[in-house]
Design an enzyme around this catalytic site. Sequence first.
Site, PDB file in Angstrom:
ATOM      1  N   HIS B 130     -14.312  -0.051 -42.224  1.00  0.00           N
ATOM      2  CA  HIS B 130     -13.165  -0.913 -41.911  1.00  0.00           C
ATOM      3  C   HIS B 130     -12.517  -1.298 -43.254  1.00  0.00           C
ATOM      4  O   HIS B 130     -13.189  -1.326 -44.286  1.00  0.00           O
ATOM      5  CB  HIS B 130     -13.719  -2.150 -41.206  1.00  0.00           C
ATOM      6  CG  HIS B 130     -12.695  -3.093 -40.660  1.00  0.00           C
ATOM      7  ND1 HIS B 130     -12.056  -4.019 -41.454  1.00  0.00           N
ATOM      8  CD2 HIS B 130     -12.228  -3.269 -39.406  1.00  0.00           C
ATOM      9  CE1 HIS B 130     -11.227  -4.734 -40.691  1.00  0.00           C
ATOM     10  NE2 HIS B 130     -11.310  -4.294 -39.445  1.00  0.00           N
ATOM     11  N   ASP B 207     -22.109  -3.712 -43.412  1.00  0.00           N
ATOM     12  CA  ASP B 207     -21.125  -4.345 -42.537  1.00  0.00           C
ATOM     13  C   ASP B 207     -21.654  -4.246 -41.107  1.00  0.00           C
ATOM     14  O   ASP B 207     -21.679  -3.158 -40.519  1.00  0.00           O
ATOM     15  CB  ASP B 207     -19.780  -3.616 -42.687  1.00  0.00           C
ATOM     16  CG  ASP B 207     -18.745  -4.083 -41.657  1.00  0.00           C
ATOM     17  OD1 ASP B 207     -19.064  -4.987 -40.844  1.00  0.00           O
ATOM     18  OD2 ASP B 207     -17.637  -3.534 -41.662  1.00  0.00           O
ATOM     19  N   GLN B 210     -19.645  -4.867 -36.105  1.00  0.00           N
ATOM     20  CA  GLN B 210     -19.632  -4.223 -34.788  1.00  0.00           C
ATOM     21  C   GLN B 210     -21.036  -4.043 -34.225  1.00  0.00           C
ATOM     22  O   GLN B 210     -21.189  -3.607 -33.089  1.00  0.00           O
ATOM     23  CB  GLN B 210     -18.948  -2.852 -34.864  1.00  0.00           C
ATOM     24  CG  GLN B 210     -17.481  -2.902 -35.234  1.00  0.00           C
ATOM     25  CD  GLN B 210     -16.630  -3.573 -34.165  1.00  0.00           C
ATOM     26  OE1 GLN B 210     -17.034  -3.709 -33.012  1.00  0.00           O
ATOM     27  NE2 GLN B 210     -15.447  -4.019 -34.549  1.00  0.00           N
ATOM     28  N   LYS B 233     -16.697 -11.924 -32.796  1.00  0.00           N
ATOM     29  CA  LYS B 233     -16.932 -10.677 -32.064  1.00  0.00           C
ATOM     30  C   LYS B 233     -18.202 -10.764 -31.224  1.00  0.00           C
ATOM     31  O   LYS B 233     -18.524  -9.844 -30.490  1.00  0.00           O
ATOM     32  CB  LYS B 233     -17.053  -9.506 -33.050  1.00  0.00           C
ATOM     33  CG  LYS B 233     -15.744  -9.148 -33.743  1.00  0.00           C
ATOM     34  CD  LYS B 233     -15.879  -7.828 -34.461  1.00  0.00           C
ATOM     35  CE  LYS B 233     -14.885  -7.645 -35.581  1.00  0.00           C
ATOM     36  NZ  LYS B 233     -13.510  -7.471 -35.147  1.00  0.00           N
ATOM     37  N   CYS B 373      -7.549  -0.753 -38.464  1.00  0.00           N
ATOM     38  CA  CYS B 373      -7.963  -1.173 -39.816  1.00  0.00           C
ATOM     39  C   CYS B 373      -8.939  -0.175 -40.427  1.00  0.00           C
ATOM     40  O   CYS B 373      -9.906  -0.562 -41.086  1.00  0.00           O
ATOM     41  CB  CYS B 373      -8.569  -2.570 -39.815  1.00  0.00           C
ATOM     42  SG  CYS B 373      -7.415  -3.836 -39.305  1.00  0.00           S
TER      43      CYS B 373
END
Lengths: 151, 415
Positions: B130, B207, B210, B233, B373
Site C-alpha cells: 500500500h 504492514d 489487512q 478496519k 492506494c
Amino acid sequence: MMADLRELYQETILDHSKRPRNFHEIPHPDASAVGHNPLCGDRVTVFLRLSDGVLADVAFVGQGCAISKASASLMTDAVKGKTKAQAHELFEKFRRMVTGRPGDPVDTPSLGKLAVLSGVCEFPVRVKCASLPWHTLEAAIEAKKEIVSLE
Amino acid sequence: MAKPAKMLLNVPAIKADFPILQRKVRDRRLVYLDSAATSQKPKQVIEATTDFYSRYNANVHRAIYELGEEATREYEGAREKIAAFIGARSPNEIVFTKSTTESLNLVAYGYGLKGKLQKGDEIVGTVMEHHSNHVPWHFVKDHKGAVLKYVDVNDDGTLKIEQYDELLTKRTKIVTVTLCSNVLGTINPVKEIAKRAHEVGAVCVVDAAQAAPHMPIDVQDLNADFLAFSGHKMLGPTGIGILHGKPEALEATEPLLGGGEMIREVHLGRASWNDVPYRFEGGTPNIAGAIGLGAAVDYLTNLGMEAVRTHEMEITQYALDKIGRIKGVTTYGPKDVKKKAGVLAFTIDNAHPHDVASILDVEGICVRSGHHCAQPLMERYDLPATARASFYVYNDLEDVDVLVAGIKKVQEVFA
C-alpha cells in the site's frame, strides 16, 4: 434499468463512450494539455488547432470511464468552431448543470447534446469524471504546461 | 458450488449488531463490500466510545481524580486487550498511533531516518505494498541516502520469494512487507521473510492493516520486529492505530512527536523521554478511539479469529467460484483461499471500474474502484484501475449473490 441509472447511462452516453468522436491525436497541434484523475486512473489529452481565436479542430485521446470518455467526446463536438470565450461560457453552463441539484432546469438550448450528462448531478462522485475533459480543454486554451490533476 | 448449509458464524445475529446495516441505500438493502477500506462498527463499539464521553471523559495519565483514573484504566485496559489479541508479551509493546500510516511513518522516521541507518544502507520492500508502506521509505531514501529495493510479484499474485536470495545482503537493514495485500488478498509468508531478514541482521517491518482484522495473528510466532495495523478496519473507530514493536526495536526508535505525555523531564532547551511506549504518544491521545478499539477486540475475540478466518475463506471461495465463472470478468490475486484473504479485485470487459462501482451503488452495493492506494502494483499488472469487493464478519453468501446479479447488470448496460 432503474430510473437514476438510466439517467446516468443514457443511450447517447453509452454510444459516445463506446465510439468516441474526435478520438485521435492532432499532429503538431497549436495547443494540448493532459488531464489526470488519480482517483480512478482517468487520463485524457486534449489537442487544439486554433485559427483567429476559434477552436478550428479539437480532438482527444486517453482512457477512462464511460462518463469521462462520453463527456470528452461530446465536448469536442460541441466546442469545435467556437471561440475561446464561447467555449469557456459553455463550460460554465455545463459545470452548473452537473453540479446542480436533481430537478433543476437544464439550459438545453445552449447545451445541446451536452444535456444528456445532466444525470451526473445525481452522482456527485462522478462530477469529476464529467468535468475532467473540460478542465483539460481550459488548460490547453490557456496553454498550461503542467498536468491538470483532479483529486 | 452449492452453498454450505450453515455458515460458521451466525451472520444474522452479527448483522443485527451493526446499526448501519439496517439502513437502506437508494431504497435497497445496504450490501457493504468495502471492509478492506474501512469496516462498519457494531453497537458494542459505538456504545463504548459514547460511554467514555458521557460517563468518564477526562485526560489520561494526569488527572488526580476519579474520572481521570477511570479513563486511564480503560485506556490502558484497551492496550492490554490489544496486546493479548496479537500475542504480545507485554502491553508495553503496544503503541497507540492514529493509523497504520502513522505507525509505519513512526518506524521509518524513528528507526530509519533518525535511527541507526547509514547512507547506502538498504531497505527491501515489495511491489504489492500500500502507498503507506512505500512513501515513508521514500523519505528515508531522500533524506538519508538509503537504497530501496523491491521484491516483485508473480502473475498469480504471490511474491517472488526467491528474489530475497539476491536482494538481502549485509547492507540490508530493513525488510518491509505486507502480511496481506489490500488488492490481491495475497497472504505473504511473513514468518519466513522475518527469519530471512534476521539472518542478514535486518529488522522486519510488517504492514498488518489487512491481516489483523481478518485472521489470527501471533506476533511471537511471526517474530517480526515491528507490526502495524489500524482500528477502523477491524470494527473499531477511525483515528486509532497500533504499532507493535519488540522491546529492543522500540528502544532503538526515536519519537516522532515531541510534547506532553512523551517526556520525563523538560528544561529550557532539553528534555528526557518517558518510557516505551509512552514516549511515542506525545499529546492527548485518541482516548475514545483506543477504548472503542478495545471493545472491537472484545467483539472479535468473542467470535474467535479462527472462526472469522474460516468464515471469510468460505465466502471468498464462493465468490471466486461464482464471479470467476462469469464470462467477461477477470479476477486478480491467488485463487487458492488458503493463500488469500477476503479481498477480491476484478474487472469487467468493456466497463471501467468506476462505472462498475456506480452501477453497483444503485443496487445498494458498496465496492471500491480505483488503484486502491497501490499504484506500483497496478503498474506492475498494467491495470489503470480495478473494482474490489472485500468481505467481513457481517457478510454472507447472499451478499455475494447480490454482487453477482449486480455484475450481470453492469454487463447488460455495457453489452
